[in-house]
Motif scaffolding. Structure first.
Motif, PDB file in Angstrom:
ATOM      1  N   THR A 358       0.871  -1.175   0.000  1.00 55.44           N
ATOM      2  CA  THR A 358       0.000   0.000   0.000  1.00 55.44           C
ATOM      3  C   THR A 358       0.906   1.222   0.000  1.00 55.44           C
ATOM      4  OG1 THR A 358      -1.966  -1.000   0.953  1.00 55.44           O
ATOM      5  CG2 THR A 358      -1.587   1.301   1.502  1.00 55.44           C
ATOM      6  N   ILE A 359       0.640   2.128  -0.920  1.00 53.25           N
ATOM      7  CA  ILE A 359       1.511   3.309  -1.018  1.00 53.25           C
ATOM      8  C   ILE A 359       0.917   4.432  -0.185  1.00 53.25           C
ATOM      9  CG2 ILE A 359       2.589   4.974  -2.593  1.00 53.25           C
ATOM     10  CD1 ILE A 359       2.401   2.812  -4.754  1.00 53.25           C
ATOM     11  N   ALA A 360       1.640   4.789   0.856  1.00 46.99           N
ATOM     12  CA  ALA A 360       1.143   5.801   1.798  1.00 46.99           C
ATOM     13  C   ALA A 360       1.838   7.127   1.559  1.00 46.99           C
ATOM     14  CB  ALA A 360       1.417   5.337   3.226  1.00 46.99           C
ATOM     15  N   GLY A 361       1.072   8.194   1.720  1.00 51.63           N
ATOM     16  CA  GLY A 361       1.660   9.522   1.633  1.00 51.63           C
ATOM     17  C   GLY A 361       2.380   9.866   2.925  1.00 51.63           C
ATOM     18  N   ARG A 362       2.985  11.063   2.940  1.00 51.96           N
ATOM     19  CA  ARG A 362       3.784  11.441   4.111  1.00 51.96           C
ATOM     20  C   ARG A 362       3.054  12.414   5.037  1.00 51.96           C
ATOM     21  NH1 ARG A 362       8.537  15.257   3.767  1.00 51.96           N
ATOM     22  NH2 ARG A 362       7.697  15.494   5.815  1.00 51.96           N
ATOM     23  N   PHE A 363       1.774  12.651   4.768  1.00 54.03           N
ATOM     24  CA  PHE A 363       1.093  13.702   5.512  1.00 54.03           C
ATOM     25  C   PHE A 363       0.331  13.161   6.722  1.00 54.03           C
ATOM     26  CE2 PHE A 363       1.869  15.153   1.244  1.00 54.03           C
ATOM     27  CZ  PHE A 363       2.605  16.299   1.530  1.00 54.03           C
ATOM     28  N   CYS A 364       0.064  14.055   7.670  1.00 57.73           N
ATOM     29  CA  CYS A 364      -0.462  13.616   8.971  1.00 57.73           C
ATOM     30  C   CYS A 364      -1.967  13.403   8.942  1.00 57.73           C
ATOM     31  CB  CYS A 364      -0.079  14.637  10.039  1.00 57.73           C
ATOM     32  SG  CYS A 364       1.694  14.732  10.210  1.00 57.73           S
ATOM     33  N   GLU A 365      -2.385  12.451   8.178  1.00 59.90           N
ATOM     34  CA  GLU A 365      -3.786  12.038   8.098  1.00 59.90           C
ATOM     35  C   GLU A 365      -3.768  10.545   7.790  1.00 59.90           C
ATOM     36  OE1 GLU A 365      -6.729  13.914   8.038  1.00 59.90           O
ATOM     37  OE2 GLU A 365      -5.773  15.880   8.168  1.00 59.90           O
ATOM     38  N   SER A 366      -4.576   9.772   8.502  1.00 60.63           N
ATOM     39  CA  SER A 366      -4.638   8.335   8.198  1.00 60.63           C
ATOM     40  C   SER A 366      -5.159   8.094   6.795  1.00 60.63           C
ATOM     41  CB  SER A 366      -5.574   7.618   9.172  1.00 60.63           C
ATOM     42  OG  SER A 366      -5.082   7.775  10.459  1.00 60.63           O
ATOM     43  N   GLY A 367      -5.994   9.005   6.324  1.00 60.17           N
ATOM     44  CA  GLY A 367      -6.574   8.848   4.986  1.00 60.17           C
ATOM     45  C   GLY A 367      -5.600   9.159   3.864  1.00 60.17           C
ATOM     46  N   ASP A 368      -4.373   9.530   4.206  1.00 60.34           N
ATOM     47  CA  ASP A 368      -3.407   9.893   3.162  1.00 60.34           C
ATOM     48  C   ASP A 368      -2.755   8.645   2.572  1.00 60.34           C
ATOM     49  OD1 ASP A 368      -1.679  11.222   1.498  1.00 60.34           O
ATOM     50  OD2 ASP A 368      -0.192  11.595   3.084  1.00 60.34           O
ATOM     51  N   ILE A 369      -3.550   7.916   1.819  1.00 57.55           N
ATOM     52  CA  ILE A 369      -3.086   6.693   1.156  1.00 57.55           C
ATOM     53  C   ILE A 369      -3.247   6.938  -0.342  1.00 57.55           C
ATOM     54  CG2 ILE A 369      -3.573   4.232   0.787  1.00 57.55           C
ATOM     55  CD1 ILE A 369      -2.588   4.813   3.632  1.00 57.55           C
ATOM     56  N   LEU A 370      -2.191   6.778  -1.107  1.00 57.48           N
ATOM     57  CA  LEU A 370      -2.301   7.051  -2.554  1.00 57.48           C
ATOM     58  C   LEU A 370      -2.837   5.851  -3.323  1.00 57.48           C
ATOM     59  CD1 LEU A 370       0.922   9.166  -3.231  1.00 57.48           C
ATOM     60  CD2 LEU A 370      -1.438   9.952  -3.353  1.00 57.48           C
ATOM     61  N   VAL A 371      -2.293   4.659  -3.032  1.00 54.09           N
ATOM     62  CA  VAL A 371      -2.754   3.455  -3.743  1.00 54.09           C
ATOM     63  C   VAL A 371      -2.841   2.303  -2.747  1.00 54.09           C
ATOM     64  CG1 VAL A 371      -2.383   1.914  -5.712  1.00 54.09           C
ATOM     65  CG2 VAL A 371      -1.465   4.237  -5.800  1.00 54.09           C
ATOM     66  N   LYS A 372      -3.996   1.657  -2.716  1.00 54.91           N
ATOM     67  CA  LYS A 372      -4.197   0.553  -1.767  1.00 54.91           C
ATOM     68  C   LYS A 372      -3.918  -0.781  -2.434  1.00 54.91           C
ATOM     69  CE  LYS A 372      -7.723   2.331   1.264  1.00 54.91           C
ATOM     70  NZ  LYS A 372      -9.081   2.764   1.165  1.00 54.91           N
ATOM     71  N   ASP A 373      -3.218  -1.671  -1.725  1.00 61.57           N
ATOM     72  CA  ASP A 373      -3.085  -3.087  -2.113  1.00 61.57           C
ATOM     73  C   ASP A 373      -2.783  -3.288  -3.589  1.00 61.57           C
ATOM     74  OD1 ASP A 373      -3.691  -3.666   0.529  1.00 61.57           O
ATOM     75  OD2 ASP A 373      -5.848  -3.798   0.129  1.00 61.57           O
ATOM     76  N   ILE A 374      -1.582  -2.926  -3.973  1.00 63.24           N
ATOM     77  CA  ILE A 374      -1.177  -3.099  -5.375  1.00 63.24           C
ATOM     78  C   ILE A 374       0.045  -4.019  -5.426  1.00 63.24           C
ATOM     79  CG2 ILE A 374       0.172  -0.915  -5.299  1.00 63.24           C
ATOM     80  CD1 ILE A 374      -0.522  -0.623  -8.302  1.00 63.24           C
TER      81      ILE A 374
END
Ligand code: LLP
Length: 435
Positions: A358-374
């Motif tokens: 899962t590609i996660a962003g660097r920002f302070c929000e749990s929702g900051d996910i760029l791409v899930k399960d790839i």
């Protein structure tokens, strides 16, 4: 992997080293020079999309005007390309208008939209004799009539109608249903046509609708065309109104991931044009000029976001997070709409997919996910992640969240790159602060 590459820009390829190459430029080298996050636009894809829309519609309906919806992304260099390709511009603010002016965009190719245009914006539109002002409310019509009287210039206007059609898309980007903040509901539109026609300083040339974005079906367009043409025929009978122009807005879908194939431009052109012609015949209306306003479909596929990987976090049996140095501040679409994206490891294009991440962003929000399960090749710190189809609505929705710097944007073509927007600096971040 090969299949997924169809979401990349049209000029994309892979070098012998296994690097992603776009517009003849090695993306790994670009990142080394310009840093990350980096947004890249492929000029070939941009021009190809402009030409495809013009050709597909005009070969079926010669009197078609293609107006690019600037909100999808606009800057000076892009405006020059659009001008060269003969597209017009839809602007919704004095900001977008200022960018158009900075590129010497012909004013007779500019349309002004917006549900809350300010007096300054209307004045600017009148003063610069732009092509069309698309009126969104009664209040605006009255304001505009008074302003036009003062200046003596008679602007060409259209009325934006809400046809009451559901475009079957995300609720945040559906705009054609009754109750939308945009447009004039049909029950109030008769009165508006009458008012506009009787205003001596306004020239009512046509009707507009925009029913939403990312529309994958033809039926909502066809339904809206019928409703608005029926209304035009009624207005002809009642008030002698001649529909010179029908503007059907934008909304044409693009393919973000392999799991969601979308129709080609020819499908939209065929189904829209055929319904327009058949309904006009049935209603005995002269064929109007057809205007379309694609935004996303012109720029989305041309744009790729490039990031560098940092922390890799394993939660055994649950997730493997790959963190990148960007995220929701440069692309809020996954967090805002749950938009899916593909991803590639730009420096490992020849390696087999080996793990689900899962590609996660660097920002302070749990929702900051760029791409899930790839599924991607094995990733280590410092690899380059490329996310395709990032050309539309990512840059305009950017923020400085966590005091991050907005990324640089480059244009690539035939092995050469050109910086078309520099990365922000810390001076940019603090320059508006007063002590
Ligand atoms: N014309 C009008 C009047 C519009 O409001 C829009 C988009 C367009 C044309 C262009 O639509 P397109 O061809 O790009 O779908 N931020 C959202 C999209 C918002 C669209 C707003 N209006 C997203 O990222 O999906």
């Amino acid at each position: 992997m090969v299949q997924r590459q169809s979401t990349l820009p049209l000029s994309a390829g892979v070098s012998k080293k296994g690097h992603l190459v776009i517009g003849g430029c090695d993306t790994v080298e670009l990142v080394a020079e310009y840093g990350t996050p980096l947004y890249l636009f492929d000029e070939f894809t941009l021009r190809n999309k402009c030409q495809e829309f013009k050709a597909e519609f005009r070969q079926r309906y010669a009197d078609t005007t293609v107006i690019y919806a600037s909100k999808a992304f606009l800057n000076g260099a892009l405006a020059v390309i659009l001008r060269e390709e003969g597209l017009g511009l839809d602007v919704v603010s004095d900001g977008e208008f200022a960018i158009a002016r900075s590129a010497d965009f012909p004013m007779d190719m500019v349309y002004l939209h917006g549900n809350n245009k300010s007096a300054e914006e209307l004045n600017m539109a009148i003063k610069h004799h732009i092509s069309r002002i698309v009126v969104d409310s009664q209040n605006e019509l009255e304001m505009l009539a008074a302003m036009a009287e003062e200046t003596g210039h008679i602007p060409d206007i259209m009325l934006r109608l809400t046809p009451g059609v559901d475009a079957h898309t995300h609720e945040h980007i559906t705009t054609g249903i009754i109750g939308s903040k945009f447009g004039i509901p049909l029950f109030a539109a008769d009165e508006m046509v009458k008012k506009a026609m009787s205003a001596p300083n306004l020239n009512l040339v046509g009707l507009h609708f925009h029913i939403g974005s990312l529309i994958t079906e033809s039926q909502p367009y066809q339904e809206a065309i019928e409703i608005v043409l029926d209304f035009a025929a009624d207005m002809k009978q009642k008030h002698g109104f001649e529909l010179e122009e029908l503007d059907i807005g934008g909304g044409f879908a693009v393919q973000y991931t392999m799991g969601e194939p979308v129709p080609p431009v020819s499908f939209y052109a065929e189904t829209i044009v055929s319904r327009l012609i058949s309904r006009c015949r049935r209603l005995e209306l002269s064929l109007p000029m057809l205007t379309i306003e694609p935004g996303r479909a012109i720029v989305a596929q041309a744009g790729v976001a490039l990031y560098k990987t940092g922390v890799i976090k394993d939660i055994p049996g649950i997730k493997r997070y790959i963190s990148v140095d960007g995220g929701m501040a440069d692309n809020i679409r996954p967090a805002l709409y749950g938009s899916p994206y593909e991803a590639f490891v730009a420096n490992k294009m020849l390696e087999e997919e080996a793990e689900q991440v899962t590609i996660a962003g660097r920002f302070c929000e749990s929702g900051d996910i760029l791409v899930k399960d790839i599924n991607l090749p094995p990733i280590t710190r410092g690899d380059i992640i490329a996310i395709p189809v990032c050309g539309a609505y990512s840059l305009p929705l950017q923020s400085n969240y966590n005091a991050s710097l907005k990324p640089a944007v480059i244009l690539v073509k035939e092995g050469k790159e050109r910086l078309i927007r520099r990365r922000q600096t810390y001076e940019d971040l603090t320059s508006c602060d007063l002590f």
